[in-house]
Design an enzyme around this catalytic site. Structure first.
Site: not given
Length: 154
Positions: A65-67
């Protein structure tokens, strides 16, 4: 890119117990908040928004998961080995038990992509992933992730 530049021993969670993807992202956001100086809610909302575009389940039981977030000064990784695998809507339909959370500044285009590529390369190393799954100690996990010869690849 060296993984040791992206996280510290405090950013490794071993044996995390969580019932589902949403709760996992919430717990990782709460962990990342103090480490980044950002609101855990802001991080959580950004991760949920990214997941709406498509699952960050990379396959083989691994999720990344990344942002990108305004207000964060540098790339940040939090690693978690889950006690029990959970459904993550991965493209291969396998449940996830290894998670690399990656947070990046909004303007970190190339660095963000390099970090994602570095983590993805690591995720394709079956021996390393088996070792991560078999290791229960957070300090040992950190050492494995930061001193393995593969962590120095660009």
């Amino acid at each position: 890119m060296h993984l040791g530049d992206l996280f510290s021993p405090e950013d490794v969670i071993s044996g995390l117990r969580t019932p589902n993807k949403r709760q996992l992202l919430l717990e990782l956001s709460e962990r990342a908040g103090p480490r980044t100086g950002l609101s855990p809610r802001l991080i959580f909302d950004a991760l949920l928004q990214r997941e709406r575009l498509g699952s960050t389940g990379a396959g083989n039981g691994i999720a990344i998961p990344h942002a990108k977030l305004s207000g964060i000064k540098s790339l940040k990784v939090i690693f978690a080995r889950l006690e029990r695998a959970i459904d993550f809507d991965s493209h291969d339909d396998l449940p996830v038990d290894i998670v690399f959370l990656l947070l990046a500044p909004e303007g970190a285009g190339a660095d963000h992509l390099k970090a994602l590529a570095r983590i993805a390369r690591l995720a394709r190393e079956p021996e390393m992933i088996d070792k991560l799954r078999d290791t229960r100690d957070a300090a040992t996990l950190y050492q494995m992730l930061t001193t393995d010869a593969t962590s120095n690849a660009a």
